[in-house]
Design a protein around this motif. Sequence first.
Motif, short mmCIF file in Angstrom:
data_model
loop_
_atom_site.label_atom_id
_atom_site.label_comp_id
_atom_site.label_asym_id
_atom_site.label_seq_id
_atom_site.Cartn_x
_atom_site.Cartn_y
_atom_site.Cartn_z
N VAL A 157 0.84 -1.21 0.00
CA VAL A 157 0.00 0.00 0.00
C VAL A 157 0.88 1.25 0.00
O VAL A 157 0.60 2.22 -0.72
CB VAL A 157 -0.96 -0.01 1.20
CG1 VAL A 157 -1.57 1.38 1.42
CG2 VAL A 157 -2.07 -1.02 0.99
N ARG A 158 1.94 1.24 0.80
CA ARG A 158 2.84 2.40 0.84
C ARG A 158 3.52 2.61 -0.52
O ARG A 158 3.72 3.74 -0.96
CB ARG A 158 3.88 2.22 1.94
CG ARG A 158 3.33 2.38 3.35
CD ARG A 158 4.43 2.58 4.35
NE ARG A 158 5.36 1.46 4.42
CZ ARG A 158 5.20 0.40 5.19
NH1 ARG A 158 4.13 0.31 5.97
NH2 ARG A 158 6.10 -0.57 5.20
N ILE A 159 3.89 1.51 -1.17
CA ILE A 159 4.53 1.62 -2.48
C ILE A 159 3.54 2.18 -3.50
O ILE A 159 3.88 3.04 -4.32
CB ILE A 159 5.07 0.25 -2.93
CG1 ILE A 159 6.18 -0.21 -1.99
CG2 ILE A 159 5.59 0.30 -4.35
CD1 ILE A 159 6.61 -1.64 -2.20
N ALA A 160 2.30 1.68 -3.47
CA ALA A 160 1.28 2.16 -4.40
C ALA A 160 1.00 3.65 -4.18
O ALA A 160 0.71 4.38 -5.14
CB ALA A 160 0.00 1.35 -4.25
N GLU A 161 1.11 4.11 -2.95
CA GLU A 161 0.91 5.52 -2.65
C GLU A 161 1.99 6.37 -3.34
O GLU A 161 1.71 7.47 -3.84
CB GLU A 161 0.94 5.74 -1.14
CG GLU A 161 1.04 7.19 -0.67
CD GLU A 161 -0.17 8.02 -1.05
OE1 GLU A 161 -0.02 9.26 -1.14
OE2 GLU A 161 -1.26 7.46 -1.28
N ARG A 162 3.22 5.84 -3.40
CA ARG A 162 4.29 6.58 -4.07
C ARG A 162 3.98 6.74 -5.56
O ARG A 162 4.36 7.73 -6.18
CB ARG A 162 5.63 5.86 -3.90
CG ARG A 162 6.10 5.74 -2.46
CD ARG A 162 7.38 4.94 -2.38
NE ARG A 162 7.46 4.20 -1.14
CZ ARG A 162 8.36 3.26 -0.89
NH1 ARG A 162 9.23 2.93 -1.81
NH2 ARG A 162 8.37 2.63 0.28
N ARG A 163 3.31 5.75 -6.11
CA ARG A 163 2.97 5.82 -7.54
C ARG A 163 1.99 6.96 -7.81
O ARG A 163 2.21 7.76 -8.74
CB ARG A 163 2.34 4.50 -7.98
CG ARG A 163 1.93 4.45 -9.44
CD ARG A 163 1.14 3.19 -9.72
NE ARG A 163 0.92 2.95 -11.14
CZ ARG A 163 0.24 1.93 -11.63
NH1 ARG A 163 -0.30 1.04 -10.80
NH2 ARG A 163 0.09 1.77 -12.92
N VAL A 164 0.93 7.08 -7.03
CA VAL A 164 -0.06 8.12 -7.30
C VAL A 164 0.52 9.49 -6.97
O VAL A 164 0.22 10.48 -7.64
CB VAL A 164 -1.38 7.85 -6.55
CG1 VAL A 164 -1.23 7.99 -5.05
CG2 VAL A 164 -2.49 8.76 -7.06
N ALA A 165 1.41 9.57 -5.97
CA ALA A 165 2.07 10.85 -5.68
C ALA A 165 2.95 11.28 -6.85
O ALA A 165 2.99 12.46 -7.22
CB ALA A 165 2.90 10.73 -4.40
N ALA A 166 3.65 10.31 -7.45
CA ALA A 166 4.48 10.63 -8.62
C ALA A 166 3.62 11.04 -9.80
O ALA A 166 3.99 11.93 -10.58
CB ALA A 166 5.35 9.43 -8.98
N LEU A 167 2.46 10.42 -9.94
CA LEU A 167 1.54 10.79 -11.02
C LEU A 167 1.07 12.23 -10.83
O LEU A 167 1.01 13.01 -11.80
CB LEU A 167 0.35 9.85 -11.05
CG LEU A 167 -0.76 10.20 -12.06
CD1 LEU A 167 -0.22 10.18 -13.48
CD2 LEU A 167 -1.95 9.26 -11.90
N GLU A 168 0.71 12.60 -9.60
CA GLU A 168 0.29 13.98 -9.34
C GLU A 168 1.41 14.96 -9.70
O GLU A 168 1.16 16.01 -10.31
CB GLU A 168 -0.11 14.14 -7.88
CG GLU A 168 -1.46 13.54 -7.53
CD GLU A 168 -1.85 13.82 -6.09
OE1 GLU A 168 -3.04 14.00 -5.83
OE2 GLU A 168 -0.96 13.85 -5.22
N ASP A 169 2.64 14.61 -9.31
CA ASP A 169 3.77 15.49 -9.62
C ASP A 169 4.00 15.58 -11.12
O ASP A 169 4.34 16.65 -11.64
CB ASP A 169 5.03 14.98 -8.92
CG ASP A 169 5.00 15.20 -7.42
OD1 ASP A 169 4.14 15.96 -6.95
OD2 ASP A 169 5.83 14.60 -6.72
N ARG A 170 3.83 14.46 -11.83
CA ARG A 170 3.99 14.49 -13.29
C ARG A 170 2.95 15.39 -13.94
O ARG A 170 3.25 16.16 -14.86
CB ARG A 170 3.85 13.08 -13.85
CG ARG A 170 4.29 12.94 -15.31
CD ARG A 170 3.33 12.07 -16.08
NE ARG A 170 2.21 12.84 -16.60
CZ ARG A 170 1.11 12.29 -17.06
NH1 ARG A 170 0.92 10.98 -17.04
NH2 ARG A 170 0.13 13.05 -17.54
N ILE A 171 1.72 15.32 -13.44
CA ILE A 171 0.67 16.16 -14.00
C ILE A 171 0.93 17.63 -13.69
O ILE A 171 0.69 18.50 -14.53
CB ILE A 171 -0.71 15.69 -13.49
CG1 ILE A 171 -1.04 14.32 -14.12
CG2 ILE A 171 -1.79 16.71 -13.82
CD1 ILE A 171 -2.26 13.65 -13.56
#
Length: 372
Positions: A157-171
Amino acid sequence: MQFKVLGPLEVIDGDERLVLGGPKQRAVLAVLLLDANRVVPAAQIIERVWGDDAPERAANTLQVYISNLRKLLDPTKRAAESRLRTQPPGYELRIADDELDLLQFEHDVAAARALAAADRPAEAAERFRAALALWRGEPLSDLAGEAFATSLTSMTVRIAERRVAALEDRIDADLAVGRHGEVISDLDDAIRDHPYREGLRAQRMLALYRSGRQAEALQSYQQARELLLDELGIDPGAELQELERAILRQDPALDLAAVTVSADDDAPTARVTADDLDLGFLHLADGTRHILGRQPCTLGRHRENTLAIADANISRRHAVIQLVDGDFLLTDLGSTNGTFVNGTAVQERRLVSGDDIRLGDTVLRFTTLAAS
């Protein structure tokens, strides 16, 4: 050797996908990979793999799994020389950043955030894309159905959270260079997966507003408000509320403060800051283009490259393009089939706008910002 946890667990040695054994042996490897380059106590491994159902001889069984994994990962080495080492009170799996997709993801995200902080959003967006491209699904998805998997859930779950945070930063980086129209569909998909994430909602409102869709931006706020009230009993946070007010008054601060540069007729307009005027582009056959900036761009078949190209006649690391004294320098990295510019084999070449670069069966057109 490549280790992959951002999706089903895989280990690839050259072109061979290794057979990793049964579910619990795979889980032992997964636990060690999620804590790569750190000593993981044996008791902690047992708790994560067996939980409350650990057998009396779990420690002995764990030793068998460790021995099996050593033979699999380092078949020609003694235990003391293996990358999987006994380090009291447990075990340590030593992995280089470019061998484990999770470490490569974290490395790329950190580099992308540094580029964003340096006001280089175009390069940051591309580095974020490279990081997110490493994901093949939910972390360790092949182990999700096993009875013991709940003990790994908090880690994944913590790893998956890093993915969506990176997506927000990319956007955010894409919005900073004027790609507001392009990110809306990405945001729609992300919001379906994370409906309560207000940062994604705010980005969608801003993207719609900058695309001339003010009414839809306000409607997006109302949808978020109704969802939060109906399902969580809370109002939107201060960021969303202030953004709605700013859209209603058409606050000039919401507009993109950047230099507008004309792009190809078939490509979206690129907006870049004045500091990004030394950008170049690689145009692909499908109409997309890859931005070249101050960071070296490696080209090759393997996904670890900045620009990974699915062409069997391209080497894993084929060539690199980097900015040298104001020019983009193309260098062959010892590829099997060579690197060609305008039909001529080159070892090193300063690129000129309009050059055609051929790697394997793939042709890329290089242009500078002024020519694009």
